[in-house]
Design an enzyme around this catalytic site. Structure first.
Site, PDB file in Angstrom:
ATOM      1  N   GLY A   1       3.342  -3.819  14.648  1.00  0.00           N
ATOM      2  CA  GLY A   1       2.889  -5.214  14.630  1.00  0.00           C
ATOM      3  C   GLY A   1       3.529  -5.993  13.491  1.00  0.00           C
ATOM      4  O   GLY A   1       3.849  -7.186  13.635  1.00  0.00           O
ATOM      5  N   ASP A   2       3.723  -5.326  12.355  1.00  0.00           N
ATOM      6  CA  ASP A   2       4.373  -5.986  11.216  1.00  0.00           C
ATOM      7  C   ASP A   2       5.827  -6.312  11.564  1.00  0.00           C
ATOM      8  O   ASP A   2       6.345  -7.383  11.220  1.00  0.00           O
ATOM      9  CB  ASP A   2       4.336  -5.083   9.981  1.00  0.00           C
ATOM     10  CG  ASP A   2       2.912  -4.784   9.556  1.00  0.00           C
ATOM     11  OD1 ASP A   2       2.055  -5.672   9.717  1.00  0.00           O
ATOM     12  OD2 ASP A   2       2.653  -3.668   9.064  1.00  0.00           O
TER      13      ASP A   2
ATOM     14  N   ASN B   1       0.843  -1.205   0.000  1.00  0.00           N
ATOM     15  CA  ASN B   1       0.000   0.000   0.000  1.00  0.00           C
ATOM     16  C   ASN B   1       0.869   1.241   0.000  1.00  0.00           C
ATOM     17  O   ASN B   1       1.994   1.227   0.520  1.00  0.00           O
ATOM     18  CB  ASN B   1      -0.854   0.087   1.273  1.00  0.00           C
ATOM     19  CG  ASN B   1      -1.903  -1.015   1.364  1.00  0.00           C
ATOM     20  OD1 ASN B   1      -2.383  -1.524   0.351  1.00  0.00           O
ATOM     21  ND2 ASN B   1      -2.251  -1.386   2.579  1.00  0.00           N
TER      22      ASN B   1
ATOM     23  N   ARG C   1       9.346   6.014  15.493  1.00  0.00           N
ATOM     24  CA  ARG C   1       9.556   6.874  14.309  1.00  0.00           C
ATOM     25  C   ARG C   1       8.273   6.927  13.489  1.00  0.00           C
ATOM     26  O   ARG C   1       7.472   5.991  13.525  1.00  0.00           O
ATOM     27  CB  ARG C   1      10.699   6.318  13.451  1.00  0.00           C
ATOM     28  CG  ARG C   1      12.047   6.348  14.186  1.00  0.00           C
ATOM     29  CD  ARG C   1      13.169   5.790  13.345  1.00  0.00           C
ATOM     30  NE  ARG C   1      13.204   4.366  13.358  1.00  0.00           N
ATOM     31  CZ  ARG C   1      14.125   3.613  13.998  1.00  0.00           C
ATOM     32  NH1 ARG C   1      15.084   4.192  14.693  1.00  0.00           N
ATOM     33  NH2 ARG C   1      14.094   2.304  13.949  1.00  0.00           N
TER      34      ARG C   1
ATOM     35  N   GLY D   1       1.628  -1.110   3.748  1.00  0.00           N
ATOM     36  CA  GLY D   1       1.013  -2.406   3.413  1.00  0.00           C
ATOM     37  C   GLY D   1       1.619  -3.456   4.324  1.00  0.00           C
ATOM     38  O   GLY D   1       2.846  -3.536   4.452  1.00  0.00           O
ATOM     39  N   LYS D   2       0.764  -4.253   4.953  1.00  0.00           N
ATOM     40  CA  LYS D   2       1.283  -5.203   5.945  1.00  0.00           C
ATOM     41  C   LYS D   2       2.307  -6.164   5.337  1.00  0.00           C
ATOM     42  O   LYS D   2       3.325  -6.477   5.960  1.00  0.00           O
ATOM     43  CB  LYS D   2       0.132  -5.976   6.589  1.00  0.00           C
ATOM     44  CG  LYS D   2      -0.776  -5.075   7.411  1.00  0.00           C
ATOM     45  CD  LYS D   2      -1.866  -5.824   8.122  1.00  0.00           C
ATOM     46  CE  LYS D   2      -2.908  -4.884   8.701  1.00  0.00           C
ATOM     47  NZ  LYS D   2      -2.380  -3.872   9.611  1.00  0.00           N
TER      48      LYS D   2
ATOM     49  N   ASP E   1       0.773   4.534   1.965  1.00  0.00           N
ATOM     50  CA  ASP E   1       0.094   5.083   3.146  1.00  0.00           C
ATOM     51  C   ASP E   1       0.014   6.599   3.037  1.00  0.00           C
ATOM     52  O   ASP E   1       1.046   7.283   2.905  1.00  0.00           O
ATOM     53  CB  ASP E   1       0.857   4.716   4.423  1.00  0.00           C
ATOM     54  CG  ASP E   1       0.796   3.222   4.745  1.00  0.00           C
ATOM     55  OD1 ASP E   1       0.046   2.497   4.066  1.00  0.00           O
ATOM     56  OD2 ASP E   1       1.505   2.801   5.687  1.00  0.00           O
TER      57      ASP E   1
ATOM     58  N   ALA F   1      10.045   0.269  16.248  1.00  0.00           N
ATOM     59  CA  ALA F   1       9.299   0.736  15.069  1.00  0.00           C
ATOM     60  C   ALA F   1       8.284   1.818  15.443  1.00  0.00           C
ATOM     61  O   ALA F   1       7.901   2.623  14.593  1.00  0.00           O
ATOM     62  CB  ALA F   1       8.601  -0.434  14.390  1.00  0.00           C
TER      63      ALA F   1
ATOM     64  N   GLY G   1      -0.494 -25.161  22.457  1.00  0.00           N
ATOM     65  CA  GLY G   1      -1.365 -26.170  23.072  1.00  0.00           C
ATOM     66  C   GLY G   1      -2.051 -25.659  24.323  1.00  0.00           C
ATOM     67  O   GLY G   1      -2.255 -26.413  25.270  1.00  0.00           O
TER      68      GLY G   1
END
Ligand code: RIB
Length: 280
Positions: free
Chosen positions: A229-230, A11, A263, A39-40, A13, A260, A208
């Site tokens: 998160g990426d 993407n 910034r 874009g992820k 952004d 991350a 488990g």
């Protein structure tokens, strides 16, 4: 160097750094406008490359100026883009992002060409691991899960229905706490590890039904959480396929994700491996 294939979204952004996030129906003015590559899928590809992997990105973009802008840092970073195909008559994916001073964001995505990454056109290069997310068709992710024999990571973002076979096949599922709540008991179908992030709170790695590792992200001055998160997803995958223990891998991922957030922008904020190591 471990080989990683990312099958996912690209993407451009368009980011408004605003004094606050708007409530439904509210107009907020006084924002600063920026463009960042995002874009992820693309973020995870560049994050994995900067963290020490040899990365190929399988993706779809339009034949437009936005694609050049969106792919610029991946090219500069050495990510193999031979599986990233530019299609006619469709726009490159676009994300509209509002970011407030605390770093929190709101994101709306117009997928464009990302929707056209179809399962029957999937050509997966050899690799140690694949990372997928859900900004491309879920059928394509299901095909990748079925066809690939190596380490398979799925970041269940943005949350949406996926075939249970993906959860059963995945060696690693990554969710944030909102996604974890959205999937609820469906996550009990997971055959491998489940990593759950909680912003500045403790991240966990379960298998488990039992917690096998916990890690606390370092305290940082967050200015933009986009891409954190990426980065976490890419870092955890790289560390696990390098053979680090679950505890070490989770710590590495927490530090990378936190850096991350310090910034602005998605790909502009992704840390290098040495920087992450220096903080551990
Ligand atoms: O995870 C962050 C990403 O989500 C942004 O870069 C934006 O493009 C959206 O896909």
């Amino acid at each position: 160097m471990p080989g990683v294939v990312v099958i996912g979204s690209v993407n451009l952004d368009i980011v408004a750094k605003a004094p606050k996030l708007p409530a439904p129906g509210e107009t907020v003015t006084g924002a600063e406008l920026h463009h960042f590559p995002g874009g992820k899928g693309a973020n995870q590809a560049l994050a994995a490359q900067r963290l020490g992997a040899d990365v190929s990105l399988v993706a779809r973009v339009g034949r437009d100026e936005a694609a050049d802008e969106a792919l610029a840092l991946l090219r500069e970073g050495g990510v193999d883009l031979s599986g990233c195909i530019a299609l006619p008559d469709v726009s490159t994916g676009t994300a509209l992002i509002a970011v407030e001073p605390s770093g929190e964001n709101q994101i709306v995505v117009a997928p464009g060409a990302n929707r056209l990454l179809q399962p029957d056109e999937l050509d997966i290069p050899d690799a140690d691991a694949i990372i997928c997310q859900l900004e491309i068709p879920a059928d394509t992710v299901a095909r990748a899960a079925q066809d690939f024999a190596g380490f398979f990571c799925i970041n269940l973002a943005p949350a949406q229905h996926v075939d249970v076979s993906i959860l059963q096949r995945a060696d690693l599922v990554v969710v944030n706490e909102t996604e974890s709540a959205w999937y609820g008991v469906a996550l009990t179908a997971c055959g491998g590890m489940i990593a759950t992030t909680r912003g500045a709170g403790t991240a966990t790695l379960e298998k488990g039904g039992a917690i096998i590792a916990e890690a606390q992200p370092p305290r940082v001055d967050a200015i933009d959480a986009t891409g954190a998160g990426d980065t976490f997803t890419a870092a955890l995958t790289v560390a696990l396929i390098e053979g680090r223990s679950p505890a070490d891998a989770l710590q590495f991922a927490c530090v990378a994700g936190a850096l991350a957030a310090t910034r602005m922008g998605a790909q502009t904020s992704l840390p290098m491996r040495d920087e992450v190591q220096a903080h551990i």
